[in-house]
Every structure is written in structure tokens, then in C-alpha cells.
Design an enzyme around this catalytic site. Structure first.
Site, PDB file in Angstrom:
ATOM      1  N   HIS A   1       0.824  -1.215   0.000  1.00 48.07           N
ATOM      2  CA  HIS A   1       0.000   0.000   0.000  1.00 48.07           C
ATOM      3  C   HIS A   1       0.858   1.264   0.000  1.00 48.07           C
ATOM      4  O   HIS A   1       0.344   2.347  -0.251  1.00 48.07           O
ATOM      5  CB  HIS A   1      -0.912  -0.018   1.225  1.00 48.07           C
ATOM      6  CG  HIS A   1      -2.332   0.380   0.963  1.00 48.07           C
ATOM      7  ND1 HIS A   1      -2.916   0.410  -0.284  1.00 48.07           N
ATOM      8  CD2 HIS A   1      -3.308   0.765   1.825  1.00 48.07           C
ATOM      9  CE1 HIS A   1      -4.180   0.789  -0.177  1.00 48.07           C
ATOM     10  NE2 HIS A   1      -4.439   1.019   1.089  1.00 48.07           N
TER      11      HIS A   1
ATOM     12  N   ASN B   1      -9.182   3.154  -1.398  1.00 45.49           N
ATOM     13  CA  ASN B   1      -9.706   4.105  -0.419  1.00 45.49           C
ATOM     14  C   ASN B   1      -9.002   5.459  -0.437  1.00 45.49           C
ATOM     15  O   ASN B   1      -9.628   6.485  -0.157  1.00 45.49           O
ATOM     16  CB  ASN B   1      -9.675   3.500   0.983  1.00 45.49           C
ATOM     17  CG  ASN B   1     -10.713   2.412   1.140  1.00 45.49           C
ATOM     18  OD1 ASN B   1     -11.793   2.483   0.565  1.00 45.49           O
ATOM     19  ND2 ASN B   1     -10.384   1.386   1.906  1.00 45.49           N
TER      20      ASN B   1
END
Length: 182
Positions: free
Chosen positions: A19, A113
Site C-alpha cells: 500500500h 480508499n
């Protein structure tokens, strides 16, 4: 003026996770321009600035967690009055094989997100540099997968992709986006 955003999560425990490829990439690009990051609490980010080819470049790493990245982006965008066409977000993408790079302007967030947060505050008409981190295997939870570290071979492949982005970043400065895409 360009705003270049690397997405990731703050903290050493996330430093080399899938990430955080946006953070890894932006650090390497900023380093190429001899620019180092410092914390700017009013923007909720670490920021580095440089001038190249008579153009100011602002690099940011949000210090919010991924899901709140838009908070940093909107504050910097507003302060510097930067148009979405001059914003470049570098982020991980599980829909691309590890090390694959794709460039696109606008579009959906693919369930990411960090992008959802940014879309919520500035819309989606900005540029994205997507770095593939592969898909989870054997029904592994996506959140667990992206928050895990790369294997050594995966890390090597991703770093080669980041090297390609870094060495071709000048094309963005020259507004040669079609060439950068290739």
C-alpha cells in the site's frame, strides 16, 4: 506548478508494504530533484518542493492514513491554487500485475480508499500513476494483502518499476504525457 502525491500510510510498520508504493516512489522522485521532505502540520502531510525547468514541483506524502488522504490533498491544492490537470497521484493497484505501470487521467477509483478520499474533495479529473502490486491469492483479505510486505522478488520488480517512473518523470515536466504513458 505541479502537485505530485504519493499515497501510503505513515509509520515504520507500513514503510515497505504494498500500500506504500506511492510513498516509496515519491521519495525516490523527490530525491532525484535533491528535494527532501519536512512535516507541514497545517497541510497534514510531509512536503518537499523544488523547481525544475522553471516549473515548481510540490511533492506530498499525506500523514493522515490512506483513507483520509483527501484532507491533505485539498489543503495543499487550495493553498497553492493547483488545477486537477496539474495533480499526479502515485498509488498501488491490485488490478495490475506486480511491477506493471499504468497512467490515466480521471476515471473510477477501483475501490482504492485513498483515491476515494481524494475524489470526494477534488473530483476525479486528475492524473494517476498506478503501480501494480498484484492480487491476493487463496481468498486472502485485500486489506491484509496490501498492508503486508513484498517478497524479495516482488520488491525487486516494484523497485524496477519505480526506477522507470523516476527516470521518465521529466516527460511529465515537459507535458509529454503521451510519451510518459508509453
Amino acid at each position: 506548478m505541479l502537485l505530485v502525491i504519493g499515497l501510503g500510510n505513515p509509520g515504520k510498520e507500513y514503510q515497505y508494504t504494498r500500500h506504500n508504493v506511492g510513498f516509496i516512489a515519491i521519495e525516490k522522485i523527490a530525491n532525484q530533484y535533491n528535494s527532501s521532505f519536512s512535516t507541514k502540520k497545517k497541510f497534514n502531510c510531509e512536503i518537499a518542493e523544488t523547481i525544475s525547468d522553471r516549473q515548481k514541483i510540490i511533492f506530498i506524502k499525506p500523514t493522515t492514513y490512506m483513507n483520509l488522504s483527501g484532507k491533505s490533498v485539498i489543503s495543499v491544492k487550495t493553498y497553492y491554487n493547483i488545477y486537477p490537470a496539474k495533480i499526479f497521484v502515485i498509488h498501488d493497484d491490485i488490478d495490475l500485475e506486480t511491477g506493471r505501470i499504468k497512467f490515466k487521467t480521471g476515471g473510477g477509483n477501483g475501490g482504492h480508499n485513498g483515491l476515494k478520499s481524494i475524489d470526494g474533495v477534488i473530483g476525479n479529473n486528475y492524473n494517476r500513476i498506478r503501480i501494480g502490486v498484484g492480487r491476493p491469492q487463496n481468498n486472502q483479505d485485500v486489506a491484509d494483502y496490501v498492508l503486508n510486505h513484498f517478497s524479495k522478488p516482488e520488491y525487486k520488480t516494484v523497485m524496477q518499476a519505480i526506477d522507470r517512473i523516476t527516470s521518465n518523470f521529466g516527460l511529465i515536466l515537459e507535458n509529454k504525457l503521451e510519451e510518459f504513458k508509453n
